[in-house]
Design an enzyme around this catalytic site. Sequence first.
Site, PDB file in Angstrom:
ATOM      1  CB  THR A  22      -0.922   0.004   1.229  1.00  0.00           C
ATOM      2  OG1 THR A  22      -1.827   1.104   1.129  1.00  0.00           O
ATOM      3  CG2 THR A  22      -0.130   0.128   2.520  1.00  0.00           C
ATOM      4  CG  HIS A  28      12.679  35.170  43.238  1.00  0.00           C
ATOM      5  ND1 HIS A  28      11.552  34.411  43.029  1.00  0.00           N
ATOM      6  CD2 HIS A  28      13.265  34.677  44.359  1.00  0.00           C
ATOM      7  CE1 HIS A  28      11.449  33.503  44.002  1.00  0.00           C
ATOM      8  NE2 HIS A  28      12.489  33.645  44.805  1.00  0.00           N
ATOM      9  CB  SER A  36      22.097  49.070  16.732  1.00  0.00           C
ATOM     10  OG  SER A  36      21.131  50.081  16.461  1.00  0.00           O
ATOM     11  NE  ARG A  83      -4.150   7.600   6.299  1.00  0.00           N
ATOM     12  CZ  ARG A  83      -3.000   7.837   5.661  1.00  0.00           C
ATOM     13  NH1 ARG A  83      -2.647   7.039   4.663  1.00  0.00           N
ATOM     14  NH2 ARG A  83      -2.248   8.840   5.992  1.00  0.00           N
TER      15      ARG A  83
END
Length: 485
Positions: free
Chosen positions: A112, A160, A290, A330
């Site tokens: 297949t 933190h 930049s 399927r």
Amino acid sequence: MATPGAEEDVLSRYRSPLVSRYASPEMGFNFSERKKFGTWRRLWLYLAQAEKSLGLPITDEQIKEMEANLDNIDFKMAAEEEKKLRHDVMAHVHTFAHCCPKAAAIIHLGATSCYVGDNTDLIVLRDGFNLLLPKLARVISRLADFAEKYADLPTLGFTHYQPAQLTTVGKRCCLWIQDLCMDLQNLERARDDLRFRGVKGTTGTQASFLQLFEGDHSKVEELDRLVTAKAGFKRSYMVTGQTYSRKVDIEVLSVLASLGASIHKICTDIRLLANLKEIEEPFEKDQIGSSAMPYKRNPMRSERCCSLARHLMTLVLDPLQTASVQWFERTLDDSANRRVCLAEAFLTADIILSTLQNVSEGLVVYPKVIERRIGQELPFMATENIIMAMVKAGGNRQDCHEKIRVLSQQAAAVVKQEGGDNDFIARVRADPYFSPIHKQLETLLDPSSFTGRAPQQVAKFLKEEVRPALVPYQSKMGGKIELAL
């Protein structure tokens, strides 16, 4: 508007930047049309060879004809056939048969479409892992060298994103390495867990092959085993529908998404450290940070990793949804989706690993900046040590605590309200109350006495866990990487 030529036509159509701009040629080829359809032909050859060995009337001449045309693919003819037939597998069956007229009758015998489609996908996934794993190992190796070099260099820790106890530059790097080692293990497991779909027929029952071999179950089982071995797999899935279970794709993309999370965390840390001017990624001599601010050294490689890692992490949602809606044996609503998400996941992982390797090979550390930041925070962290030293010198713990509370608040006001440096230790030196320990202050403020077992942890971790995990990739550790863009 003029008709574009071949070169201009390429520039007039969208091309995925994953291939055109970033990914390695090897990973690009792994998901290429040539790799895909060349593998289809090899799978047809494996099937014919195995069927012949088990007694089906297939000749040596037919086998040789197939072998001679494995890479002789007329892609133009295949495209025309697919346009006509609306079926990609049959289009390539016809195209292969056209250059193999003697073997035409036995190409795809009993199979297949998913025989070539799914089995090729599994081969490509396996080969994709084999490309990623050495790259991940190289990144770990480079970071391990970095961690070893800076195992003893104290640096301010953060919880933190607020100043916390000291750690070392090398110990922090080991946090990154540990995540990547988990990813290495997960990628190896996902690769090794892959099986071949094998020779299963239209709904996975192998009915067509049982008919070909006139009800001989042992030959059908042997056919599956032979083709699986020829494709380089040790096992095939014992049960399938028309396709292999789409949960396999979930497992594959889950480990890649997890890798993306690791790299995003690492590169975010590097970006934050670049802002603190403690550590920077490599910056080329002529690189522009930049267009408006010439002084800038933007962490563009780490930003690229974060950007692409976010994309990688989202791709696992596709196979999760696909697997959940595969009806019975399927449906075809998986096909178009899988063409995109499987390839993009590996291409993206390939890119961010290459980029992170480049970053890890050129990390720049600024010890003086790190030392200055420690100097700003360490006096407050050393207050407990000062109290203990004063008590040992005969002082009263409560009186000392109150003295330090007042002096530390005065120093904090200088830092926060006036923008000055932390002068807490200068205040301690100027206060006669602390005269019994003035000579000890330098020792009490030695940063290395605040890093605990960080250097020893680095050495033990690298020796016992990291280096052994890299042994299978030792031959592929050499060579630096230069990014094309």
